[in-house]
Enzyme design. Structure first.
Site, PDB file in Angstrom:
ATOM      1  N   HIS A 142     -29.349  73.104 -79.682  1.00 42.54           N
ATOM      2  CA  HIS A 142     -30.774  73.181 -78.577  1.00 42.54           C
ATOM      3  C   HIS A 142     -30.533  74.136 -78.262  1.00 42.54           C
ATOM      4  CE1 HIS A 142     -30.505  68.650 -79.574  1.00 42.54           C
ATOM      5  NE2 HIS A 142     -30.995  69.024 -80.297  1.00 42.54           N
ATOM      6  N   GLU A 167     -23.000  67.228 -72.015  1.00 42.17           N
ATOM      7  CA  GLU A 167     -24.616  67.066 -71.559  1.00 42.17           C
ATOM      8  C   GLU A 167     -24.234  68.169 -69.695  1.00 42.17           C
ATOM      9  OE1 GLU A 167     -26.646  67.280 -72.960  1.00 42.17           O
ATOM     10  OE2 GLU A 167     -26.416  65.665 -74.552  1.00 42.17           O
TER      11      GLU A 167
HETATM   12 ZN   LIG Z   1     -28.753  69.015 -76.602  1.00 43.30          ZN
END
Ligand SMILES: [Zn+2]
Length: 378
Positions: free
Chosen positions: A168, A337
């Protein structure tokens, strides 16, 4: 001097609705090229020295993760090196940045950017090391190279450890994390890195989605794909970034995979595992538990109290990288994350979660990798 907004540069993203010389600036974030995601912004304001400006992002409430704006302060910089937080409010779907720049020109971004030039510097600096080999494993939709770094001290039969980042592209903290990890791994005076390289060959793709990054996308590539939903059946044309990476993994094998991301909403560092996966065995659950415990020992920025809800057995989305890789290689695969906001356990009023802190977290993950290496195939 007139105020102006421009985003026509690497990873720029903003649309200007209106600029009023009373100080109110109305903007919108542009959707990802080829998909409807949006949240990443990056622009320059000029002509605003000593003016009290109110920068309003009018479509913040329709963005991919509106909860990401709650308790969020935007990042800003005068020199594009030091990115600090500026007072930001989210109300009625509008994000408002209140600031009085002390210089004529100032940059604003969702998070400290990591440019394509920085990416190339990272690759080439690494590749000067005798321990490091660089390989182009394929090209992206727009024809950029997909760069793989292999770090090895030679020898046979070592564990195959993979780190990939930035599927991403708006999650720029993921490449800062990789920078920290790579520099530590190549530091031949670092005892933990030396121990890791005694038992492992390390394969790294610091930017899985350079097209999306250059184009200022949040989540998509340029072929119309969210790369972290392409791992079951990647397409050479639509998602070549995953297609070539998975092919390389098939060729080399995988004993441990870390896939590095950022999360818009949660103000913590955490991992998500493949627990809803049919291949998520007791062995993998045990490895995951140990990895988490060892990481918490070495970094107070990492925790296991807050994270995603765990998938029920058998309910995992098998198109996601870590689920697909756990299934394909019967190995531990974790999604890492980091926050866009701050680590609420250890907040920093000036910088929030930052590039520097992402680098340090990337360095710290060497420790749990070292501790787990000899058990990966027990
Ligand atoms: Zn991501």
């Amino acid at each position: 001097m007139m105020m102006q907004i421009n985003s026509n540069f690497d990873s720029g993203n903003i649309e200007v609705i209106s600029i009023n010389e009373n100080g109110t600036i109305e903007l919108k974030i542009r959707k990802d090229i080829s998909m409807d995601f949006f949240q990443w912004f990056h622009f320059r304001l000029s002509g605003a020295q000593d003016k009290a400006v109110k920068i309003k992002i009018l479509n913040a409430g329709e963005s991919s993760y509106p909860e990401g704006w709650e308790n969020y302060n935007a990042c800003a910089s005068y020199d594009r090196v030091e990115w600090f937080r500026v007072p930001t409010q989210y109300e009625d779907g509008v994000l408002t940045i209140d600031y009085t720049p002390s210089l004529n020109a100032m940059y604003f971004a969702y998070f400290s950017p990591y440019s394509y030039e920085q990416h190339q510097d990272l690759i080439h600096e690494a590749h000067l090391s005798d321990l490091c080999q660089h390989e182009v494993i394929g090209t992206t939709v727009e024809g950029r190279d997909i760069d793989l770094l292999k770090v090895s001290t030679g020898g046979e039969g070592k564990a195959r450890v993979w780190l990939i980042a930035r599927q991403h592209p708006g999650e720029s903290m993921a490449e800062w994390f990789m920078q920290g990890f790579i520099h530590k791994l190549l530091d031949e005076s670092d005892p933990v890195s030396r121990k890791v390289l005694e038992d492992a060959d390390v394969y790294m793709i610091p930017n899985m989605n350079p097209d999306g990054a250059v184009n200022g996308n949040l989540r998509a590539n340029i072929g119309g794909a969210n790369l972290n939903r392409e791992w079951q059946d990647p397409s050479e044309h639509r998602s070549p970034e995953v297609f070539y990476t998975r092919a390389k993994m098939d060729e080399i094998g995988v004993d441990l995979l870390l896939d590095v991301h950022g999360d818009e909403a949660l103000p913590y560092n955490f991992v998500a595992a493949a627990e809803g996966n049919p291949s998520y065995t007791q062995r993998i659950a045990k490895l995951e538990k140990q990895f988490i415990a060892d990481w918490m020992l070495i970094s107070p920025d990492f925790q296991d109290t807050y994270g995603y809800d765990k998938d029920e057995p058998g309910q995992a989305n098998m198109t996601v990288c870590t689920n697909a890789i756990t299934d394909r290689f019967d190995c531990l695969a974790l999604t890492i994350e980091m926050p866009f906001k701050d680590n609420a356990d250890l907040p920093d009023e000036i910088y929030g979660w930052s590039d520097e802190r992402s680098i340090k977290l990337g360095e710290s993950v060497m420790h749990p990798i070292w501790k787990i290496l000899n058990q990966l195939r027990d």
